[in-house]
Scaffold this motif. Sequence first.
Motif, mmCIF file in Angstrom:
data_model
loop_
_atom_site.group_PDB
_atom_site.id
_atom_site.type_symbol
_atom_site.label_atom_id
_atom_site.label_comp_id
_atom_site.label_asym_id
_atom_site.label_seq_id
_atom_site.Cartn_x
_atom_site.Cartn_y
_atom_site.Cartn_z
ATOM 1 N N TYR A 58 7.184 42.173 10.226
ATOM 2 C CA TYR A 58 7.319 42.522 8.809
ATOM 3 C C TYR A 58 7.992 41.396 8.028
ATOM 4 O O TYR A 58 7.562 41.041 6.941
ATOM 5 N N PHE A 59 9.058 40.832 8.588
ATOM 6 C CA PHE A 59 9.809 39.812 7.865
ATOM 7 C C PHE A 59 9.215 38.411 7.982
ATOM 8 O O PHE A 59 9.368 37.604 7.071
ATOM 9 N N TYR A 60 8.550 38.098 9.094
ATOM 10 C CA TYR A 60 8.091 36.723 9.312
ATOM 11 C C TYR A 60 6.594 36.588 9.511
ATOM 12 O O TYR A 60 6.093 35.482 9.686
ATOM 13 N N GLY A 61 5.862 37.676 9.512
ATOM 14 C CA GLY A 61 4.411 37.643 9.519
ATOM 15 C C GLY A 61 3.772 37.047 10.748
ATOM 16 O O GLY A 61 4.185 37.295 11.888
ATOM 17 N N LEU A 62 2.757 36.243 10.514
ATOM 18 C CA LEU A 62 1.930 35.673 11.576
ATOM 19 C C LEU A 62 2.732 34.791 12.537
ATOM 20 O O LEU A 62 2.436 34.733 13.730
ATOM 21 N N THR A 63 3.751 34.136 12.037
ATOM 22 C CA THR A 63 4.582 33.281 12.888
ATOM 23 C C THR A 63 5.231 34.089 14.004
ATOM 24 O O THR A 63 5.247 33.661 15.153
ATOM 25 N N ALA A 64 5.735 35.250 13.676
ATOM 26 C CA ALA A 64 6.366 36.100 14.681
ATOM 27 C C ALA A 64 5.345 36.575 15.709
ATOM 28 O O ALA A 64 5.624 36.612 16.910
ATOM 29 N N ILE A 65 4.157 36.934 15.253
ATOM 30 C CA ILE A 65 3.110 37.387 16.173
ATOM 31 C C ILE A 65 2.744 36.281 17.151
ATOM 32 O O ILE A 65 2.597 36.511 18.354
ATOM 33 N N LYS A 66 2.603 35.050 16.635
ATOM 34 C CA LYS A 66 2.273 33.917 17.510
ATOM 35 C C LYS A 66 3.345 33.703 18.566
ATOM 36 O O LYS A 66 3.038 33.500 19.741
ATOM 37 N N LEU A 67 4.612 33.714 18.151
ATOM 38 C CA LEU A 67 5.701 33.491 19.100
ATOM 39 C C LEU A 67 5.769 34.590 20.156
ATOM 40 O O LEU A 67 5.947 34.310 21.344
ATOM 41 N N ILE A 68 5.611 35.834 19.732
ATOM 42 C CA ILE A 68 5.700 36.961 20.666
ATOM 43 C C ILE A 68 4.561 36.896 21.685
ATOM 44 O O ILE A 68 4.794 36.987 22.898
ATOM 45 N N PHE A 69 3.338 36.721 21.219
ATOM 46 C CA PHE A 69 2.209 36.704 22.153
ATOM 47 C C PHE A 69 2.219 35.469 23.048
ATOM 48 O O PHE A 69 1.879 35.570 24.232
ATOM 49 N N ALA A 70 2.598 34.326 22.518
ATOM 50 C CA ALA A 70 2.676 33.125 23.355
ATOM 51 C C ALA A 70 3.719 33.298 24.454
ATOM 52 O O ALA A 70 3.484 32.923 25.613
ATOM 53 N N SER A 71 4.855 33.883 24.113
ATOM 54 C CA SER A 71 5.909 34.103 25.112
ATOM 55 C C SER A 71 5.488 35.121 26.163
ATOM 56 O O SER A 71 5.736 34.935 27.355
ATOM 57 N N ILE A 72 4.857 36.199 25.737
ATOM 58 C CA ILE A 72 4.418 37.225 26.687
ATOM 59 C C ILE A 72 3.380 36.661 27.652
ATOM 60 O O ILE A 72 3.487 36.826 28.873
ATOM 61 N N LEU B 192 11.922 37.046 20.463
ATOM 62 C CA LEU B 192 12.761 37.626 19.415
ATOM 63 C C LEU B 192 14.061 36.849 19.213
ATOM 64 O O LEU B 192 14.646 36.904 18.135
ATOM 65 N N LEU B 193 14.507 36.152 20.230
ATOM 66 C CA LEU B 193 15.734 35.373 20.104
ATOM 67 C C LEU B 193 15.508 33.988 19.510
ATOM 68 O O LEU B 193 16.464 33.298 19.170
ATOM 69 N N LEU B 194 14.260 33.595 19.379
ATOM 70 C CA LEU B 194 13.954 32.303 18.771
ATOM 71 C C LEU B 194 13.894 32.423 17.254
ATOM 72 O O LEU B 194 13.618 33.487 16.715
ATOM 73 N N SER B 195 14.153 31.319 16.599
ATOM 74 C CA SER B 195 14.023 31.271 15.146
ATOM 75 C C SER B 195 12.551 31.344 14.776
ATOM 76 O O SER B 195 11.683 30.908 15.529
ATOM 77 N N SER B 196 12.263 31.864 13.610
ATOM 78 C CA SER B 196 10.865 31.956 13.178
ATOM 79 C C SER B 196 10.262 30.585 12.885
ATOM 80 O O SER B 196 9.046 30.441 12.832
ATOM 81 N N SER B 197 11.093 29.587 12.725
ATOM 82 C CA SER B 197 10.584 28.239 12.475
ATOM 83 C C SER B 197 10.327 27.458 13.765
ATOM 84 O O SER B 197 9.935 26.303 13.719
ATOM 85 N N THR B 198 10.537 28.088 14.893
ATOM 86 C CA THR B 198 10.340 27.433 16.185
ATOM 87 C C THR B 198 8.848 27.241 16.448
ATOM 88 O O THR B 198 8.067 28.183 16.310
ATOM 89 N N PRO B 199 8.439 26.046 16.848
ATOM 90 C CA PRO B 199 7.030 25.839 17.199
ATOM 91 C C PRO B 199 6.645 26.661 18.441
ATOM 92 O O PRO B 199 7.484 26.972 19.285
ATOM 93 N N VAL B 200 5.373 26.959 18.550
ATOM 94 C CA VAL B 200 4.883 27.794 19.642
ATOM 95 C C VAL B 200 5.116 27.130 21.000
ATOM 96 O O VAL B 200 5.427 27.806 21.978
ATOM 97 N N TYR B 201 4.993 25.798 21.075
ATOM 98 C CA TYR B 201 5.169 25.145 22.374
ATOM 99 C C TYR B 201 6.591 25.321 22.909
ATOM 100 O O TYR B 201 6.801 25.381 24.122
ATOM 101 N N ILE B 202 7.575 25.447 22.029
ATOM 102 C CA ILE B 202 8.944 25.690 22.487
ATOM 103 C C ILE B 202 9.071 27.116 23.016
ATOM 104 O O ILE B 202 9.752 27.355 24.019
ATOM 105 N N ALA B 203 8.404 28.053 22.387
ATOM 106 C CA ALA B 203 8.398 29.434 22.901
ATOM 107 C C ALA B 203 7.762 29.485 24.284
ATOM 108 O O ALA B 203 8.246 30.185 25.181
ATOM 109 N N VAL B 204 6.697 28.722 24.474
ATOM 110 C CA VAL B 204 6.026 28.664 25.775
ATOM 111 C C VAL B 204 6.952 28.057 26.826
ATOM 112 O O VAL B 204 7.100 28.600 27.930
ATOM 113 N N LEU B 205 7.588 26.947 26.498
ATOM 114 C CA LEU B 205 8.520 26.314 27.449
ATOM 115 C C LEU B 205 9.706 27.214 27.766
ATOM 116 O O LEU B 205 10.164 27.288 28.912
ATOM 117 N N THR B 206 10.200 27.905 26.764
ATOM 118 C CA THR B 206 11.346 28.787 26.959
ATOM 119 C C THR B 206 10.999 29.956 27.869
ATOM 120 O O THR B 206 11.748 30.286 28.792
#
Length: 147
Positions: free
Chosen positions: A38-52, A86-100
Amino acid sequence: MESDVKISAMQNKKTENKLPFTADMLIILIPFCLLSVYFYGLTAIKLIFASIITAIVCDFTGCVLLKREIELSDLSAVNTGIITALLLSSSTPVYIAVLTAAFAICVGKLPFGSYKNSPFTPAAVGIAFASVCFPDYLFNYLPSLRD
């Protein structure tokens, strides 16, 4: 004698058909995911799905390489992926979410066998890794889309 039988039956009933702890945790995380979207839109969806996806792939691959029983039904990899995102900032690139998420599973979970044996939460291991390696991205918070 009869009360012992009742107690035994009650104990067996409690352990039958019970969802794992991680399923309960997944239910708890759903509102936080919805708020993030709701607050961060598509960016949040990308981070969540990439991490999962990364967490599941790393967990599966690690179990195959270590010749362990593959237990994706315990949902611990999914929880680790969601918590990490969820613990990452919304400005975090997807590759960092993947590495994390990969670091969380490969270092925080797999060496100990499962989430039950790990002395710490695998997502916390991943976030600690990201905090050290990518502090500029991790601690840079953008305003939400709703501001």
